[in-house]
Design a protein around this motif. Structure first.
Motif, PDB file in Angstrom:
ATOM      1  N   LYS A 136     -18.836   3.824  56.112  1.00 11.45           N
ATOM      2  CA  LYS A 136     -20.289   3.963  56.047  1.00 11.45           C
ATOM      3  C   LYS A 136     -20.933   2.772  56.741  1.00 11.45           C
ATOM      4  O   LYS A 136     -20.292   1.750  56.973  1.00 11.45           O
TER       5      LYS A 136
ATOM      6  N   ALA B 256     -19.997   4.015  62.275  1.00  8.59           N
ATOM      7  CA  ALA B 256     -19.505   4.251  60.918  1.00  8.59           C
ATOM      8  C   ALA B 256     -19.375   5.745  60.649  1.00  8.59           C
ATOM      9  O   ALA B 256     -19.972   6.574  61.327  1.00  8.59           O
ATOM     10  N   GLY B 257     -18.567   6.072  59.636  1.00 14.49           N
ATOM     11  CA  GLY B 257     -18.462   7.470  59.201  1.00 14.49           C
ATOM     12  C   GLY B 257     -17.359   8.221  59.926  1.00 14.49           C
ATOM     13  O   GLY B 257     -16.452   7.630  60.495  1.00 14.49           O
TER      14      GLY B 257
ATOM     15  N   SER C  46     -19.869   3.831  46.956  1.00 12.87           N
ATOM     16  CA  SER C  46     -20.009   4.736  48.100  1.00 12.87           C
ATOM     17  C   SER C  46     -19.185   4.246  49.292  1.00 12.87           C
ATOM     18  O   SER C  46     -18.722   5.050  50.102  1.00 12.87           O
ATOM     19  N   SER C  47     -18.981   2.943  49.403  1.00  9.21           N
ATOM     20  CA  SER C  47     -18.131   2.413  50.468  1.00  9.21           C
ATOM     21  C   SER C  47     -16.690   2.852  50.258  1.00  9.21           C
ATOM     22  O   SER C  47     -16.001   3.250  51.204  1.00  9.21           O
TER      23      SER C  47
ATOM     24  N   ASP D 263     -16.541   6.729  50.973  1.00 11.26           N
ATOM     25  CA  ASP D 263     -16.659   7.051  52.399  1.00 11.26           C
ATOM     26  C   ASP D 263     -15.455   6.547  53.190  1.00 11.26           C
ATOM     27  O   ASP D 263     -15.032   7.178  54.163  1.00 11.26           O
TER      28      ASP D 263
END
Length: 292
Positions: free
Chosen positions: A31, A142-143, A167-168, A171
């Motif tokens: 992310k 990112a992603g 969330s890091s 992801d």
């Protein structure tokens, strides 16, 4: 023989003719906002202090964080090399301490539609880039969009930037899952190292790593290695506002010392790398030809 196979043979021949290829390290994350570009820039500074010739390839064409952190605007980017006949030296912008960086620009999004001649021209120039650097850091977006995933899939050495934010973790696992499911990913030879960023200290850093590594072992049957951590440090925020790497602006800051330690580990780990490095030309050509 189809065009893609002809190009693969050409790249293989050029690699055989080359006596030196750069070590390519891809810096990625699951992310945005985890400090990926900041890590790439400060590692470049520390590696340069150790006598390494370093070039950053900014493949995050949407944000261009590297040029912001260096306080330098590139005159040309990869598109100018591909479509306007510029040479590789023309598109390298010099940052602090003679660290070069290349902006991918819209050239990254267009590489899948190149003609054979354009691909040959690109590869020829990237082979020159391999001779200009000891280490090339690729700062990806990112992603898990295709543009990011293909770079990571083709990379022999990956630095995954992770924070304690749930969330890091989620992801990053999603990116690694997509990576392991990609048929072109060489899971036996690719090296994935985790850097825990914005943590309170060594203990939290390892805890962050262990959470990700545990789920990767359990569900993907893979293994990650832990490179180290970067502590929370207000000096980083001040440096970013001044558009300068903290490792230069405040070399005694605790984050600067952490970047230095990470760079030392990377250099010491060179003995773990294959004797025959494939370089940036080989990596980017794989990104292109896998879609051919």
């Amino acid at each position: 023989m189809d065009q893609a196979q002809q190009l693969r043979n050409m790249i293989k021949l050029k690699n055989q003719q080359s006596d030196s290829n750069a070590r390519v390290i891809t810096v990625s994350s699951g992310k945005g906002g985890v400090g990926k570009s900041n890590t790439a820039v400060n590692l470049a500074v520390c590696l340069r202090r150790m006598g390494k010739r370093v070039i950053i390839f900014d493949a995050d064409f949407g944000l261009a964080n590297v040029e912001v952190m260096f306080g330098a605007v590139p005159k040309y980017n990869l598109s100018d090399l591909i479509y306007r006949g510029k040479k590789i030296q023309d598109i390298i912008t010099e940052g602090p301490m003679e660290i070069g960086f290349i902006s991918g620009g819209s050239g990254i999004t267009g590489v899948n539609n190149l003609s054979r001649d354009q691909i040959a021209f690109l590869i020829h120039n990237l082979k020159e880039l391999d001779q200009l650097a000891d280490i090339i850091l690729i700062d990806t977006g990112a992603g898990i969009p295709d543009s990011v995933l293909e770079f990571v899939v083709a990379s022999p050495e990956i630095l995954m930037i992770l924070t304690s934010d749930p969330s890091s973790l989620t992801d990053s696992y999603s990116l690694l899952k997509a990576l392991h499911r990609n048929p072109n990913f060489d899971r036996e030879h690719a090296v994935i190292k985790v850097i825990a960023n914005k943590v309170s200290g060594r203990e939290e850093g390892y805890q962050v790593f262990d959470k990700l590594n545990s789920v990767v072992q359990q569900f993907l049957h893979g293994d990650l290695s832990y490179l180290g951590m970067i502590p929370r440090d207000s000096a980083i925020e001040r440096a970013i506002r001044q558009q300068f790497p903290v490792s230069i602006l405040n070399p005694q800051a605790k984050s600067s010392k952490a970047f230095e330690s990470l760079a030392v580990r990377l250099v010491n780990n060179e003995v773990e790398q294959p004797e025959e490095r494939t370089g940036i030309a080989y990596l980017l050509s794989n990104v292109i030809l896998r879609k051919a």
